[in-house]
Every structure is written in structure tokens, then in C-alpha cells.
Design a protein around this motif. Structure first.
Motif, mmCIF file in Angstrom:
data_model
loop_
_atom_site.group_PDB
_atom_site.id
_atom_site.type_symbol
_atom_site.label_atom_id
_atom_site.label_comp_id
_atom_site.label_asym_id
_atom_site.label_seq_id
_atom_site.Cartn_x
_atom_site.Cartn_y
_atom_site.Cartn_z
ATOM 1 N N HIS A 100 -25.491 -1.569 14.959
ATOM 2 C CA HIS A 100 -24.120 -1.051 14.954
ATOM 3 C C HIS A 100 -24.001 0.077 15.965
ATOM 4 N N HIS A 102 -21.155 2.044 18.765
ATOM 5 C CA HIS A 102 -19.935 2.244 19.549
ATOM 6 C C HIS A 102 -20.383 3.094 20.729
ATOM 7 N N HIS A 283 -16.836 -2.925 9.028
ATOM 8 C CA HIS A 283 -17.042 -1.621 8.384
ATOM 9 C C HIS A 283 -16.615 -1.768 6.925
ATOM 10 N N HIS A 320 -22.312 0.244 6.862
ATOM 11 C CA HIS A 320 -22.271 1.451 6.018
ATOM 12 C C HIS A 320 -22.446 1.069 4.546
ATOM 13 N N ASP A 371 -24.660 3.674 15.535
ATOM 14 C CA ASP A 371 -23.231 3.906 15.319
ATOM 15 C C ASP A 371 -22.620 4.832 16.365
HETATM 16 ZN ZN LIG Z 1 -18.688 1.956 13.328
#
Ligand SMILES: [Zn+2]
Length: 494
Positions: A100, A102, A283, A320, A371
Motif C-alpha cells: 500500500h 501513495h 481502504h 488498515h 502508505d
Molecule cells: Zn492509503
């Protein structure tokens, strides 16, 4: 304008002081090998390592034969080093999967460190998202993906939702942003699962997006599907060796159950042809507020709401999953879905601590992600995952080191759609990482089987992806200087 592919000033350069031509790196044992700079690799390259982490335990004196197709052809222990082998001195482990990411959130590192909450942090993040262009994203992703390789991640799953211009208008090429990420991954040599993310609404009630969210939206799930299908269709055979397109519903805030059904159905359409499904991520329950809104609007938890449209399955991953009920855990486990913990991010954003051991006990395969990329270190992620569980439970035996390595490697690769990665064995993808155990003060004196539990990104010495040596002696041919990274980061912040 999308000009990243013509941007010669950012072309990969050989590592200063180690290369004597534009495409050759000189290794410690003076074996000349092609670097990632020209994207080539010898067929049948053989590597030799004194210590190798395998499913049978730690093997000694191991020769790993890789093939031109990027797979491991053979693994032989008890083999004497041969001068034709590329020597990987240290402990070689399977490549880690970053499930994960970004990438652009990296620009938040070191600012907005304290104060506020997840939602105020999100406002800062949106300001950075508003400054991305395909060219800037390409250059930033190159730097961030290189940092991931240097840390021991061989695969990244990019949860990608910055699709369009700030106004919401498409670029001339509607997939310009996704292609920028693909080009960056290819140029630095990391394996990429591009999770093309559908993002249509501002909240569970279906409110319209605000001005800064317009560029996330394709306006309808059908338009999203048309765009992402074109992106996948246009990948060539060479790209498909290391690039895979997956799908994501951003969250129950951004996608209604009807939207999510279209996304999940597309992820599994290939099952009818007997082929592997595409990965599909979401998510899930990162914030208590999201759970409350979902309950108020639908009478269900986010996990249960997604269950109503068949979102969950073996190719699905809940990211998450911090605030789950016991029933949520049961339904995720029954479906075969994975759960991606992002412990350094969840701690930074004060999200809470997810029920990791309870999920593991229920049979859910856990994996990790960086993340927001405030830290890029897979060893730190597994240590924090374990630390959170110890602090919650008051026990020191929730996870073994071998189990944490499995979470970091095989489980993660599976969740990214690379099921034959994550182990050093015949016919697996030739993705592995060697830790320098002789010269690291962090590792010195540790029991061999506990080394991953005490190591850090700084201890990564060699990284091989698809049989190609992309990190050599702790360096990458495309490594940006700290000054270059700072300048790019400043462009995104100011
Ligand atoms: Zn995220």
C-alpha cells in the motif's frame, strides 16, 4: 503537457565511482554485469550467497540460477562459489512487498508532524495532490521507488487515484498519470502493481466531491472501467513481466456498493477464462468516523456493506482494517481476503491499532504497506506491527520472526497479485534482497534466524528483481541525491 518520457536530463546515470561505462557496474568481485540503466540482463545469471532464507530454514552456500524470463531456474545449497557467480555477501531473503503506497505522500515527510488529526492531515495532503503533473509525478515516483528498492522492497502496490487535471478534465491521454508511475517503476526496476482507484463521492451518503477532489473522479464507475481497461490493454509484453494493473475502490466514502460491485466484478472477470483474477483493494475502517457514518447510513459496518456486493475474495485486500468487529474479522477470514497493515503510517496519523493477532488467528493473511511513506523500511513495518501487538496484549509471543518475514514477503506478494514471488525457490520470480550482516552494528551478534527482526533498510546491500541486480553494494544507478529529492519535494509543497 506530459513530457516525462522525453526528459533526458533525468536519464539514469551510472553510479559515480563504480561504473566505467554507461551501462556496466563493477561488483565487489570485479564481475562486470549490466546495470538496470539499460534495462538488460544476461540470460541465466547466477548468484551465490553464503546464507539464504528459504522455506526450509536458512541454507548455506547457495547458488541461485536465474533465467531470462525473470524466474529462478534452480536453487542449490552446499555449492562452492564460482568466479562466474555474482557474489551476494550476507543473508539473502525473499524480496519484500509494499502492499500500500501513495507515492506523493512522501512530500509530507518531516512536515505536519504533530497537531490536528487524520482529517486535517488530509487537507495538507490534498494541497500537495493539487500540484502534481504527469512529469513531476514521474520524477518524484522515480525517487520514491528507488528509495523503496534501496530499503528491500522489490514490489510496490500503488494505490493510485490522482487521474486527471485539477479541474477534473482528463489529460489528452486519460491515463497520463498512471503511465507516469509505470514509466518510473520500469526505469528504476521495481515490480509494480498499479491499483487504479475509483473515487467518486465525498462521503457514505454520496455527497459530491469538493474542488480539490475533482481530479480523482472519472464521474462514473463505467467511465473508470473504460479508462483502466485501456491502460491494461495497452501494456506490451515486456511491460507485463514487471507491471500489473489491479483495481481499487478508494473506500466506502468514495464508492457506493453499486460502484464497488462493478470494480470487484472487473477484478474477477478473468476467472471465467480460468485465469488469475486481478488484485482488488480498498481502504477499510481506518477511522472510527468512517465506521459511524457507514453504520448511520447503511446500518452496517464497512466490511459488512462490502460483503453485500461480493467485494471480498481471495484477490481482495482490506487496507488498515483498524477498527473491526469480531463479525468483520470472521467474514474477511471466510472470504480469503488479505489485510494490509501500515504500522508506521497508522502510528503517525494516530489511527489506532488493528487486531493483527486476532486476524492472523482467524486465518487472514496479513501483509504490510508504507502508505504515506513517512518511513520506507519494511523491517520497521514488521517490527511496529509486532510492537503494537505486544503493547496491546502484554505478551511477547504473538509473532515469530519467520512469521513476520512471511508477512513482509510471500503474503504481501500474493496480495499484490504476484503469487509466485516471495520465496527463494525454483520457478519463483527471481526477486531477492541481501542484508550485509558482517558490517552492520544493528545486526552484529544477532542469531541468524532473528536478523530480519533487528535489521533496517540501511542494511540492504543487494537487490535483485526479475533476475536483474538493481541495487549493488547499497547503491542504485538512478539514485537521486538528497538535494534533488528536496527540490522535487519543495515543488510539491510550494
Ligand atoms: Zn492509503
Amino acid at each position: 503537457m506530459n513530457n516525462y518520457s522525453d526528459n533526458r536530463e533525468h536519464a539514469v546515470q551510472p553510479i559515480a565511482g563504480t561504473a566505467n561505462s554507461s551501462d556496466v557496474i563493477v561488483t565487489a568481485n570485479n564481475t562486470n554485469i549490466p546495470s538496470v540503466a539499460n534495462g538488460t540482463s544476461r540470460a541465466g545469471t547466477t548468484y551465490w550467497t553464503p546464507l539464504c532464507w528459504t522455506s526450509n530454514g536458512i541454507e548455506h552456500d547457495v547458488r541461485i540460477v536465474t533465467e531470462a524470463n525473470g524466474l529462478i531456474g534452480a536453487v542449490r545449497s552446499g555449492a562452492a562459489y564460482d568466479p562466474s557467480d555474482i557474489r551476494l555477501e550476507g543473508l539473502t531473503i525473499p524480496g519484500a512487498a509494499n502492499c500500500h503506497s501513495h507515492t506523493f505522500h512522501r512530500a509530507l515527510r518531516g512536515i505536519d508532524f504533530a497537531g490536528g488529526n487524520f482529517w486535517s492531515w488530509r487537507d495538507t495532503m490534498y494541497a500537495i495532490a493539487s500540484r502534481l503533473t504527469p512529469d513531476l509525478y514521474f520524477r518524484y515516483a522515480k525517487a520514491v521507488y528507488t528509495e523503496m528498492l534501496l530499503a528491500g522492497y522489490t514490489t510496490v502496490a500503488e494505490f493510485h487515484y490522482i487521474h486527471h487535471q485539477l479541474s477534473g478534465q482528463s489529460y489528452n491521454d486519460p491515463n497520463a498519470m498512471g503511465k507516469a508511475l509505470i514509466a518510473a517503476a520500469q526505469e528504476v526496476g521495481i515490480r509494480l502493481t498499479l491499483l487504479d482507484t475509483c473515487y467518486l463521492h465525498a462521503d457514505v451518503a454520496g455527497s459530491p466531491l469538493n474542488a480539490k477532489q475533482q481530479r480523482f473522479s472519472d464521474q462514473s464507475p463505467e467511465a473508470w472501467l473504460e479508462r483502466v481497461a485501456a491502460l491494461e490493454r495497452n501494456l506490451d509484453d515486456a511491460q507485463r513481466q514487471t507491471i500489473r494493473i489491479g483495481a481499487a475502490a478508494h473506500s466506502v466514502r468514495a464508492c457506493s456498493p453499486q460502484d464497488a460491485r462493478i470494480i470487484a466484478d472487473w477484478s474477477r472477470e478473468s476467472l471465467a477464462l480460468g485465469a488469475e483474477p486481478r488484485p482488488v483493494h480498498i481502504h477499510l475502517s481506518e477511522q472510527v468516523a468512517e465506521n459511524k457514518d457507514c453504520l448511520r447510513h447503511s446500518g452496517m459496518t464497512p466490511a459488512a456493506l462490502m460483503q453485500t456486493i461480493g467485494f471480498w475474495g481471495g484477490n481482495a485486500c482490506a487496507v488498515h482494517a483498524t477498527h473491526l468487529t469480531a463479525d468483520d474479522i470472521t467474514l474477511l477470514a471466510a472470504s480469503g481476503a488479505s489485510v494490509a497493515f501500515c504500522p508506521t503510517t497508522e502510528a503517525n496519523l494516530a489511527d489506532g491499532i488493528g487486531p493483527a493477532a486476532a486476524m492472523r488467528d482467524a486465518g487472514i493473511k496479513l501483509c504490510i504497506g508504507s502508505d504515506e511513506n513517512v518511513r520506507i523500511d519494511p523491517f520497521e513495518e514488521i517490527r511496529q506491527l509486532d510492537a503494537h501487538e505486544r503493547l496491546l496484549s502484554g505478551r511477547r509471543d504473538a509473532f515469530s520472526c519467520a512469521e513476520l518475514v512471511n508477512i513482509m514477503t510471500a503474503n504481501g506478494q500474493r496480495s499484490c497479485g504476484w503469487k509466485n514471488a516471495g520465496s527463494v525457490q525454483e520457478n519463483a520470480l527471481a526477486d531477492f534482497v541481501t542484508l550485509d550482516i558482517a558490517n552492520s552494528p544493528r545486526i552484529a551478534g544477532a542469531d541468524l534466524q532473528n536478523i530480519p527482526f533487528v535489521a533496517s533498510a540501511s542494511d540492504v546491500r543487494y537487490v535483485v528483481v526479475g533476475g536483474k541486480l538493481v541495487v549493488n553494494q547499497g547503491m542504485h544507478a538512478a539514485e537521486a541525491s538528497a538535494r534533488e529529492i528536496a527540490l522535487l519535494t519543495k515543488q510539491l509543497r510550494d
